[in-house]
Design a protein around this motif. Structure first.
Motif, short mmCIF file in Angstrom:
data_model
loop_
_atom_site.label_atom_id
_atom_site.label_comp_id
_atom_site.label_asym_id
_atom_site.label_seq_id
_atom_site.Cartn_x
_atom_site.Cartn_y
_atom_site.Cartn_z
N UNK A 61 63.13 11.26 -54.48
CA UNK A 61 62.65 10.55 -53.67
C UNK A 61 63.18 10.24 -52.18
N UNK A 62 64.47 9.77 -52.62
CA UNK A 62 65.35 9.72 -51.36
C UNK A 62 65.10 11.13 -50.45
N UNK A 63 65.90 12.18 -51.21
CA UNK A 63 65.31 13.24 -50.56
C UNK A 63 64.67 13.94 -49.89
N UNK A 64 63.44 12.96 -50.65
CA UNK A 64 61.85 14.04 -50.19
C UNK A 64 61.77 14.56 -49.13
N UNK A 65 62.01 13.72 -47.91
CA UNK A 65 61.63 14.34 -46.89
C UNK A 65 62.28 15.78 -46.26
N UNK A 66 63.77 15.65 -46.76
CA UNK A 66 64.51 16.73 -46.04
C UNK A 66 63.86 18.03 -48.05
N UNK A 67 63.56 17.82 -48.57
CA UNK A 67 62.65 18.82 -49.08
C UNK A 67 61.23 19.36 -48.05
N UNK A 68 61.04 18.14 -47.89
CA UNK A 68 59.23 18.68 -46.65
C UNK A 68 59.84 19.78 -45.79
#
Length: 133
Positions: A61-68
């Protein structure tokens, strides 16, 4: 292993009864609602599920923007054509979890979603899947 009914009863007792527990559960979307979900969101959700398996969910969840960002908003066609240079770039990207086999599933799932286009698309196929199957 405990049955679903046993687990449900335990959960209901802890949450203040069956009605209180039911109110907290997500309601399934209809087939029509699922059919309207764009391909990129299906690929994103598949990816989130793959990466959460075996990891602390909060890390994902904390890294999700990075995944996107790393997967270009989960554009299915773009992800389906990832090549070795893309894999190298992703394996060195600290904004995501750098797990090669899990990263490769994005490519594989993009191919899967592309294959569903013949039958009306991911939303239609998955949304129309029989709940008894």
């Amino acid at each position: 292993m405990r049955s679903f009914d046993d687990l449900f009863a335990i959960s209901a007792e802890r949450k203040g009864g069956t009605d209180a527990l039911e109110a907290q559960l997500a309601k399934p979307k209809s087939a029509a609602e699922l059919a309207r979900i764009p391909e990129d969101r299906w690929l994103a959700q598949f990816t989130k599920g793959v990466f959460q398996a075996g990891f602390n969910w909060q890390v994902i969840e904390n890294k999700w923007d990075g995944f996107e960002a790393a997967f270009h908003g989960f554009d299915v066609d773009r992800c389906a054509f990832m090549h070795d240079e893309d894999m190298d770039r992703l394996m060195s990207n600290t904004d995501i979890v750098r797990n090669g086999p899990k990263i490769r599933t994005v490519l594989e799932n993009a191919h899967f979603i592309q294959s569903l286009r013949e039958d009306g698309g991911a939303g239609k196929v998955l949304g129309g899947w029989a709940s008894t199957d």
